[in-house]
Design a protein around this motif. Sequence first.
Motif, PDB file in Angstrom:
ATOM      1  N   MET A 235      43.348  29.372  46.449  1.00 43.45           N
ATOM      2  CA  MET A 235      44.874  28.850  46.844  1.00 43.45           C
ATOM      3  C   MET A 235      44.747  27.199  46.627  1.00 43.45           C
ATOM      4  SD  MET A 235      46.921  29.238  50.357  1.00 43.45           S
ATOM      5  CE  MET A 235      48.014  30.487  49.844  1.00 43.45           C
ATOM      6  N   LYS A 236      45.930  26.633  46.349  1.00 46.53           N
ATOM      7  CA  LYS A 236      46.056  25.147  45.938  1.00 46.53           C
ATOM      8  C   LYS A 236      46.249  24.633  47.244  1.00 46.53           C
ATOM      9  CE  LYS A 236      47.504  25.242  40.992  1.00 46.53           C
ATOM     10  NZ  LYS A 236      48.388  25.168  40.116  1.00 46.53           N
ATOM     11  N   THR A 237      46.042  23.340  47.384  1.00 49.73           N
ATOM     12  CA  THR A 237      46.038  22.561  48.519  1.00 49.73           C
ATOM     13  C   THR A 237      46.693  21.338  48.435  1.00 49.73           C
ATOM     14  OG1 THR A 237      43.886  23.533  49.284  1.00 49.73           O
ATOM     15  CG2 THR A 237      44.363  21.435  50.360  1.00 49.73           C
ATOM     16  N   ILE A 238      47.524  21.089  49.829  1.00 45.11           N
ATOM     17  CA  ILE A 238      48.108  19.856  50.350  1.00 45.11           C
ATOM     18  C   ILE A 238      47.177  19.181  51.169  1.00 45.11           C
ATOM     19  CG2 ILE A 238      50.219  18.512  51.153  1.00 45.11           C
ATOM     20  CD1 ILE A 238      51.739  20.331  49.575  1.00 45.11           C
ATOM     21  N   LEU A 239      46.631  17.904  51.050  1.00 49.98           N
ATOM     22  CA  LEU A 239      46.053  17.319  52.134  1.00 49.98           C
ATOM     23  C   LEU A 239      46.746  16.357  52.808  1.00 49.98           C
ATOM     24  CD1 LEU A 239      43.088  16.664  53.425  1.00 49.98           C
ATOM     25  CD2 LEU A 239      42.826  15.049  51.530  1.00 49.98           C
ATOM     26  N   TYR A 240      46.687  16.520  54.020  1.00 53.99           N
ATOM     27  CA  TYR A 240      47.435  15.560  55.024  1.00 53.99           C
ATOM     28  C   TYR A 240      46.571  14.901  55.967  1.00 53.99           C
ATOM     29  CZ  TYR A 240      49.752  14.065  59.118  1.00 53.99           C
ATOM     30  OH  TYR A 240      50.231  13.446  60.448  1.00 53.99           O
ATOM     31  N   THR A 241      46.667  13.482  56.081  1.00 56.04           N
ATOM     32  CA  THR A 241      45.933  12.756  56.756  1.00 56.04           C
ATOM     33  C   THR A 241      46.531  12.032  57.745  1.00 56.04           C
ATOM     34  OG1 THR A 241      45.860  10.717  55.335  1.00 56.04           O
ATOM     35  CG2 THR A 241      44.218  12.348  54.999  1.00 56.04           C
ATOM     36  N   THR A 242      46.071  11.965  58.957  1.00 52.79           N
ATOM     37  CA  THR A 242      46.702  11.315  60.036  1.00 52.79           C
ATOM     38  C   THR A 242      45.934  10.460  60.821  1.00 52.79           C
ATOM     39  OG1 THR A 242      47.860  11.864  61.895  1.00 52.79           O
ATOM     40  CG2 THR A 242      46.284  13.422  61.498  1.00 52.79           C
ATOM     41  N   ASP A 243      46.419   9.345  61.529  1.00 56.40           N
ATOM     42  CA  ASP A 243      45.720   8.488  62.500  1.00 56.40           C
ATOM     43  C   ASP A 243      46.197   8.903  63.943  1.00 56.40           C
ATOM     44  OD1 ASP A 243      48.265   7.619  62.413  1.00 56.40           O
ATOM     45  OD2 ASP A 243      47.837   5.626  61.921  1.00 56.40           O
ATOM     46  N   TYR A 244      46.811  10.107  64.092  1.00 54.53           N
ATOM     47  CA  TYR A 244      47.422  10.454  65.454  1.00 54.53           C
ATOM     48  C   TYR A 244      48.689   9.726  65.760  1.00 54.53           C
ATOM     49  CZ  TYR A 244      42.955  12.615  65.712  1.00 54.53           C
ATOM     50  OH  TYR A 244      41.767  13.643  65.606  1.00 54.53           O
ATOM     51  N   SER A 245      49.221   8.773  65.043  1.00 56.34           N
ATOM     52  CA  SER A 245      50.141   7.751  65.374  1.00 56.34           C
ATOM     53  C   SER A 245      51.571   8.616  65.483  1.00 56.34           C
ATOM     54  CB  SER A 245      50.275   6.518  64.559  1.00 56.34           C
ATOM     55  OG  SER A 245      50.686   7.198  63.348  1.00 56.34           O
ATOM     56  N   LYS A 246      52.523   8.086  66.096  1.00 56.07           N
ATOM     57  CA  LYS A 246      53.869   8.598  65.921  1.00 56.07           C
ATOM     58  C   LYS A 246      54.602   8.542  64.492  1.00 56.07           C
ATOM     59  CE  LYS A 246      54.925   7.502  70.861  1.00 56.07           C
ATOM     60  NZ  LYS A 246      55.594   6.953  71.755  1.00 56.07           N
ATOM     61  N   ASN A 247      54.289   7.513  63.854  1.00 55.26           N
ATOM     62  CA  ASN A 247      54.771   7.393  62.532  1.00 55.26           C
ATOM     63  C   ASN A 247      54.188   8.114  61.629  1.00 55.26           C
ATOM     64  OD1 ASN A 247      57.095   5.374  62.996  1.00 55.26           O
ATOM     65  ND2 ASN A 247      55.465   3.977  63.402  1.00 55.26           N
ATOM     66  N   SER A 248      53.024   8.754  61.777  1.00 49.46           N
ATOM     67  CA  SER A 248      52.578   9.872  60.933  1.00 49.46           C
ATOM     68  C   SER A 248      53.298  11.494  61.098  1.00 49.46           C
ATOM     69  CB  SER A 248      50.985   9.796  61.154  1.00 49.46           C
ATOM     70  OG  SER A 248      50.633  10.542  62.324  1.00 49.46           O
ATOM     71  N   VAL A 249      54.069  11.514  62.032  1.00 49.44           N
ATOM     72  CA  VAL A 249      54.673  12.687  62.151  1.00 49.44           C
ATOM     73  C   VAL A 249      55.695  13.236  61.409  1.00 49.44           C
ATOM     74  CG1 VAL A 249      56.115  14.006  64.146  1.00 49.44           C
ATOM     75  CG2 VAL A 249      54.622  12.423  65.000  1.00 49.44           C
ATOM     76  N   ALA A 250      56.229  12.268  60.913  1.00 49.64           N
ATOM     77  CA  ALA A 250      57.329  12.930  59.894  1.00 49.64           C
ATOM     78  C   ALA A 250      56.453  13.399  58.586  1.00 49.64           C
ATOM     79  CB  ALA A 250      58.095  11.744  59.413  1.00 49.64           C
ATOM     80  N   ALA A 251      55.259  12.682  58.379  1.00 47.19           N
ATOM     81  CA  ALA A 251      54.524  13.139  57.114  1.00 47.19           C
ATOM     82  C   ALA A 251      53.967  14.489  57.428  1.00 47.19           C
ATOM     83  CB  ALA A 251      53.317  11.899  56.799  1.00 47.19           C
ATOM     84  N   LEU A 252      53.715  14.778  58.554  1.00 47.99           N
ATOM     85  CA  LEU A 252      53.218  16.193  59.014  1.00 47.99           C
ATOM     86  C   LEU A 252      53.954  17.176  58.566  1.00 47.99           C
ATOM     87  CD1 LEU A 252      50.840  17.866  60.076  1.00 47.99           C
ATOM     88  CD2 LEU A 252      51.867  17.456  62.266  1.00 47.99           C
ATOM     89  N   LYS A 253      55.347  17.025  59.245  1.00 49.90           N
ATOM     90  CA  LYS A 253      56.384  17.857  58.958  1.00 49.90           C
ATOM     91  C   LYS A 253      56.717  18.136  57.635  1.00 49.90           C
ATOM     92  CE  LYS A 253      58.359  17.002  63.549  1.00 49.90           C
ATOM     93  NZ  LYS A 253      59.686  16.636  64.344  1.00 49.90           N
ATOM     94  N   TYR A 254      56.772  16.942  56.673  1.00 53.16           N
ATOM     95  CA  TYR A 254      57.095  16.881  55.487  1.00 53.16           C
ATOM     96  C   TYR A 254      55.950  17.809  54.588  1.00 53.16           C
ATOM     97  CZ  TYR A 254      59.436  15.052  51.237  1.00 53.16           C
ATOM     98  OH  TYR A 254      60.217  14.965  50.099  1.00 53.16           O
ATOM     99  N   ALA A 255      54.679  17.534  55.158  1.00 57.83           N
ATOM    100  CA  ALA A 255      53.631  17.962  54.185  1.00 57.83           C
ATOM    101  C   ALA A 255      53.535  19.696  54.392  1.00 57.83           C
ATOM    102  CB  ALA A 255      52.157  17.631  54.789  1.00 57.83           C
ATOM    103  N   LYS A 256      54.006  19.975  55.801  1.00 57.64           N
ATOM    104  CA  LYS A 256      54.245  21.556  56.107  1.00 57.64           C
ATOM    105  C   LYS A 256      55.216  22.272  55.341  1.00 57.64           C
ATOM    106  CE  LYS A 256      54.234  24.774  59.977  1.00 57.64           C
ATOM    107  NZ  LYS A 256      55.528  25.480  59.506  1.00 57.64           N
ATOM    108  N   SER A 257      56.380  21.418  55.428  1.00 56.54           N
ATOM    109  CA  SER A 257      57.538  22.283  54.724  1.00 56.54           C
ATOM    110  C   SER A 257      57.405  21.966  53.224  1.00 56.54           C
ATOM    111  CB  SER A 257      58.477  21.190  55.084  1.00 56.54           C
ATOM    112  OG  SER A 257      59.939  21.751  54.165  1.00 56.54           O
ATOM    113  N   LEU A 258      56.780  21.249  52.498  1.00 55.87           N
ATOM    114  CA  LEU A 258      56.348  21.165  50.959  1.00 55.87           C
ATOM    115  C   LEU A 258      55.237  22.325  50.878  1.00 55.87           C
ATOM    116  CD1 LEU A 258      57.048  19.715  48.440  1.00 55.87           C
ATOM    117  CD2 LEU A 258      54.988  18.133  48.965  1.00 55.87           C
ATOM    118  N   ALA A 259      54.118  22.764  51.754  1.00 57.09           N
ATOM    119  CA  ALA A 259      53.241  23.531  51.685  1.00 57.09           C
ATOM    120  C   ALA A 259      53.780  24.921  51.563  1.00 57.09           C
ATOM    121  CB  ALA A 259      52.224  23.274  52.675  1.00 57.09           C
ATOM    122  N   GLU A 260      54.579  25.058  52.464  1.00 56.32           N
ATOM    123  CA  GLU A 260      55.429  26.578  52.534  1.00 56.32           C
ATOM    124  C   GLU A 260      56.302  26.779  51.377  1.00 56.32           C
ATOM    125  OE1 GLU A 260      57.659  26.051  56.126  1.00 56.32           O
ATOM    126  OE2 GLU A 260      55.958  26.972  57.332  1.00 56.32           O
TER     127      GLU A 260
END
Length: 290
Positions: A1-26
């Motif tokens: 299965m193909k993969t999107i890799l999301y990296t985080t520093d746990y900061s609030k400003n990385s939250v949008a990237a997490l939601k974006y990555a999940k939506s894109l992966a789905e």
Amino acid sequence: MKTILYTTDYSKNSVAALKYAKSLAEKLNYRLVVCHVFDFPTILGSASLSERFPDLESDAFKTHRTKLEKFCQEHLGEDWKAANVQLHPVEHKSVVKGILSTAAEWHAQMMVVGIKGESALREIVMGFTTKNLIEKAPCPILAIPADASLLPLQTLVYATDFEEEDVYAIRKLTELANAFSAEIKVVHIITEDEYEGETQMEWFKEMLEEKVNYGKIEFKLLFAGDIFESLRVYLGDVNADMVVMLEREHRGIFNKWFHRDLVKKMESYGRVPLLSFREGNHQRFSFSAV
């Protein structure tokens, strides 16, 4: 299965990237790997401490896995485990090398990162990390600003310099655009010392039509002295959902205005998600789900 890799520093400003990555992966039916890189020796304080307490290394991984679980649950909701999400804490002294090794391990098709950090220091570090990833990553980097809107994608703007490498990058981009039935706007900015922009555009269109079969591509020439400002205004005018650029390793015959400093400047500007291809590696992957 193909993969999107999301990296985080746990900061609030990385939250949008997490939601974006999940939506894109789905949408693409990809696996999402959520990664955090930490420096284990820093946690231990000294090598001798590690020898005296051998379980500390294992505990460090458990601690960061737990933090990743809480981060996902807080920002993706209780059902995040039902999605194809994998947690991947990584120990490495170098954040960039840790991320790159994880991308290689999972054969990532794309990396998603947040543009800004939580504090002034983190902002500098995150910006430095993103810039280094753009230059070294084996796959495209998608940089998401903290206030980015979520999918769907409707308008993708590709900034071209009329090189053959642009054609191959756009061909890959059509795979992503096709999943959303998005329009691709291919734009070139003509500077004062460039007199053959229209001729180059026609040449480029012909070359693109021979190698790319996608019906929703539009071409645009902009006349301006300030490249960055003109592109910024254009993105707003067309309500762009993403700007796409090619990070080049050389300066070609038409490379009069597009260079890596512009990629970095757009990444730092941080209003529209930036998808950065790196010259030479965009033919190694496919956005298609199969």
